[in-house]
Design a protein around this motif. Structure first.
Motif, PDB file in Angstrom:
ATOM      1  N   ARG A 163     -20.321  38.192  15.424  1.00 31.82           N
ATOM      2  CA  ARG A 163     -20.889  37.315  14.405  1.00 31.82           C
ATOM      3  C   ARG A 163     -22.157  37.927  13.823  1.00 31.82           C
ATOM      4  O   ARG A 163     -22.893  38.618  14.504  1.00 31.82           O
ATOM      5  N   SER A 164     -22.408  37.616  12.562  1.00 30.80           N
ATOM      6  CA  SER A 164     -23.654  37.990  11.903  1.00 30.80           C
ATOM      7  C   SER A 164     -24.216  36.735  11.251  1.00 30.80           C
ATOM      8  O   SER A 164     -23.519  36.063  10.491  1.00 30.80           O
ATOM      9  N   MET A 165     -25.470  36.413  11.589  1.00 30.02           N
ATOM     10  CA  MET A 165     -26.091  35.183  11.093  1.00 30.02           C
ATOM     11  C   MET A 165     -27.300  35.522  10.236  1.00 30.02           C
ATOM     12  O   MET A 165     -28.130  36.343  10.622  1.00 30.02           O
ATOM     13  N   ASP A 166     -27.389  34.880   9.069  1.00 33.79           N
ATOM     14  CA  ASP A 166     -28.518  35.111   8.173  1.00 33.79           C
ATOM     15  C   ASP A 166     -29.637  34.117   8.495  1.00 33.79           C
ATOM     16  O   ASP A 166     -29.560  33.373   9.455  1.00 33.79           O
ATOM     17  N   GLY A 167     -30.672  34.141   7.678  1.00 34.01           N
ATOM     18  CA  GLY A 167     -31.780  33.213   7.855  1.00 34.01           C
ATOM     19  C   GLY A 167     -33.138  33.840   7.598  1.00 34.01           C
ATOM     20  O   GLY A 167     -34.117  33.129   7.417  1.00 34.01           O
ATOM     21  N   HIS A 168     -33.180  35.163   7.602  1.00 34.46           N
ATOM     22  CA  HIS A 168     -34.443  35.863   7.357  1.00 34.46           C
ATOM     23  C   HIS A 168     -34.347  36.729   6.105  1.00 34.46           C
ATOM     24  O   HIS A 168     -33.278  37.247   5.779  1.00 34.46           O
ATOM     25  N   ALA A 169     -35.483  36.907   5.439  1.00 36.59           N
ATOM     26  CA  ALA A 169     -35.542  37.738   4.235  1.00 36.59           C
ATOM     27  C   ALA A 169     -35.915  39.180   4.562  1.00 36.59           C
ATOM     28  O   ALA A 169     -35.882  40.037   3.680  1.00 36.59           O
ATOM     29  N   ASP A 170     -36.274  39.438   5.824  1.00 38.38           N
ATOM     30  CA  ASP A 170     -36.725  40.777   6.217  1.00 38.38           C
ATOM     31  C   ASP A 170     -36.380  40.993   7.691  1.00 38.38           C
ATOM     32  O   ASP A 170     -35.769  40.130   8.326  1.00 38.38           O
ATOM     33  N   ARG A 171     -36.833  42.089   8.241  1.00 37.75           N
ATOM     34  CA  ARG A 171     -36.532  42.526   9.605  1.00 37.75           C
ATOM     35  C   ARG A 171     -36.659  41.410  10.646  1.00 37.75           C
ATOM     36  O   ARG A 171     -37.603  40.628  10.624  1.00 37.75           O
ATOM     37  N   VAL A 172     -35.690  41.365  11.570  1.00 37.40           N
ATOM     38  CA  VAL A 172     -35.744  40.475  12.728  1.00 37.40           C
ATOM     39  C   VAL A 172     -36.178  41.321  13.920  1.00 37.40           C
ATOM     40  O   VAL A 172     -35.478  42.243  14.327  1.00 37.40           O
ATOM     41  N   GLY A 173     -37.366  41.002  14.467  1.00 34.28           N
ATOM     42  CA  GLY A 173     -37.925  41.816  15.535  1.00 34.28           C
ATOM     43  C   GLY A 173     -38.118  41.112  16.855  1.00 34.28           C
ATOM     44  O   GLY A 173     -38.548  41.729  17.828  1.00 34.28           O
ATOM     45  N   ALA A 174     -37.794  39.816  16.930  1.00 29.77           N
ATOM     46  CA  ALA A 174     -37.967  39.074  18.174  1.00 29.77           C
ATOM     47  C   ALA A 174     -36.822  38.088  18.346  1.00 29.77           C
ATOM     48  O   ALA A 174     -36.411  37.437  17.383  1.00 29.77           O
ATOM     49  N   LEU A 175     -36.315  38.003  19.572  1.00 32.01           N
ATOM     50  CA  LEU A 175     -35.211  37.097  19.893  1.00 32.01           C
ATOM     51  C   LEU A 175     -35.452  36.439  21.243  1.00 32.01           C
ATOM     52  O   LEU A 175     -36.035  37.058  22.135  1.00 32.01           O
ATOM     53  N   SER A 176     -34.986  35.204  21.388  1.00 32.41           N
ATOM     54  CA  SER A 176     -35.058  34.525  22.678  1.00 32.41           C
ATOM     55  C   SER A 176     -33.956  33.481  22.765  1.00 32.41           C
ATOM     56  O   SER A 176     -33.743  32.707  21.825  1.00 32.41           O
ATOM     57  N   TRP A 177     -33.248  33.469  23.902  1.00 31.75           N
ATOM     58  CA  TRP A 177     -32.152  32.526  24.141  1.00 31.75           C
ATOM     59  C   TRP A 177     -32.652  31.277  24.848  1.00 31.75           C
ATOM     60  O   TRP A 177     -33.514  31.350  25.727  1.00 31.75           O
ATOM     61  N   ASN A 178     -32.067  30.131  24.501  1.00 30.26           N
ATOM     62  CA  ASN A 178     -32.245  28.862  25.209  1.00 30.26           C
ATOM     63  C   ASN A 178     -30.881  28.178  25.206  1.00 30.26           C
ATOM     64  O   ASN A 178     -30.540  27.478  24.261  1.00 30.26           O
ATOM     65  N   LYS A 179     -30.100  28.431  26.246  1.00 25.24           N
ATOM     66  CA  LYS A 179     -28.718  27.952  26.340  1.00 25.24           C
ATOM     67  C   LYS A 179     -27.928  28.452  25.126  1.00 25.24           C
ATOM     68  O   LYS A 179     -27.780  29.649  24.962  1.00 25.24           O
ATOM     69  N   HIS A 180     -27.459  27.562  24.254  1.00 26.83           N
ATOM     70  CA  HIS A 180     -26.650  27.944  23.086  1.00 26.83           C
ATOM     71  C   HIS A 180     -27.498  28.164  21.828  1.00 26.83           C
ATOM     72  O   HIS A 180     -26.961  28.439  20.768  1.00 26.83           O
ATOM     73  N   ILE A 181     -28.813  28.021  21.965  1.00 24.24           N
ATOM     74  CA  ILE A 181     -29.719  28.258  20.834  1.00 24.24           C
ATOM     75  C   ILE A 181     -30.314  29.659  20.955  1.00 24.24           C
ATOM     76  O   ILE A 181     -30.883  30.015  21.991  1.00 24.24           O
ATOM     77  N   LEU A 182     -30.178  30.427  19.893  1.00 21.02           N
ATOM     78  CA  LEU A 182     -30.803  31.740  19.811  1.00 21.02           C
ATOM     79  C   LEU A 182     -31.901  31.660  18.756  1.00 21.02           C
ATOM     80  O   LEU A 182     -31.626  31.375  17.590  1.00 21.02           O
ATOM     81  N   SER A 183     -33.129  31.878  19.175  1.00 25.59           N
ATOM     82  CA  SER A 183     -34.262  31.859  18.246  1.00 25.59           C
ATOM     83  C   SER A 183     -34.551  33.283  17.806  1.00 25.59           C
ATOM     84  O   SER A 183     -34.582  34.202  18.630  1.00 25.59           O
ATOM     85  N   SER A 184     -34.764  33.456  16.510  1.00 30.78           N
ATOM     86  CA  SER A 184     -35.081  34.768  15.954  1.00 30.78           C
ATOM     87  C   SER A 184     -36.399  34.686  15.188  1.00 30.78           C
ATOM     88  O   SER A 184     -36.670  33.704  14.502  1.00 30.78           O
ATOM     89  N   GLY A 185     -37.205  35.724  15.343  1.00 24.29           N
ATOM     90  CA  GLY A 185     -38.477  35.810  14.629  1.00 24.29           C
ATOM     91  C   GLY A 185     -38.464  37.015  13.726  1.00 24.29           C
ATOM     92  O   GLY A 185     -37.961  38.078  14.101  1.00 24.29           O
ATOM     93  N   GLY A 186     -39.025  36.857  12.533  1.00 22.33           N
ATOM     94  CA  GLY A 186     -38.916  37.934  11.559  1.00 22.33           C
ATOM     95  C   GLY A 186     -40.210  38.354  10.907  1.00 22.33           C
ATOM     96  O   GLY A 186     -41.256  37.725  11.043  1.00 22.33           O
ATOM     97  N   ARG A 187     -40.063  39.435  10.160  1.00 28.32           N
ATOM     98  CA  ARG A 187     -41.165  39.978   9.372  1.00 28.32           C
ATOM     99  C   ARG A 187     -41.528  39.046   8.219  1.00 28.32           C
ATOM    100  O   ARG A 187     -42.599  39.173   7.614  1.00 28.32           O
TER     101      ARG A 187
END
Length: 103
Positions: free
Chosen positions: A22-46
């Motif tokens: 799978r590929s999921m969008d949501g950011h306009a620039d680089r994604v450099g941080a990720l963290s899982w919480n059960k079925h939730i994947l949090s992504s942090g971006g530039r």
């Protein structure tokens, strides 16, 4: 396996099959941080944003969190899964309540 890309997508991979699931969008620039919480994947971006993805459903973006003035460079869910900590290049630490971090 979750991977953040320089194009702003977050990918899920099956490492045994060497196949992208799978590929999921949501950011306009680089994604450099990720963290899982059960079925939730949090992504942090530039783009200064945090996106919470529910990987079980097609409309995966369940929350977009804004609190940083610069790139989100670190994310970590608490062991109890109730709080997400984010760090940014703005030298700011934000704590997000899981109960109020989804829409």
């Amino acid at each position: 396996l979750a991977v953040g890309t320089s194009a702003g997508t977050t990918q899920l991979w099956d490492v045994n099959q060497c196949k992208q699931l799978r590929s999921m969008d949501g950011h306009a620039d680089r994604v450099g941080a990720l963290s899982w919480n059960k079925h939730i994947l949090s992504s942090g971006g530039r783009d200064n944003l945090i996106v919470n993805h529910d990987v079980r459903v097609a409309r995966h973006n369940v929350a977009t969190l804004s609190g940083h003035a610069q790139e989100v460079c670190g994310l970590s869910w608490s062991p109890d899964g109730l709080t997400l900590a984010s760090g940014g290049n703005d030298n700011k630490l934000c704590l997000w309540d899981a109960a109020t971090s989804s829409t």
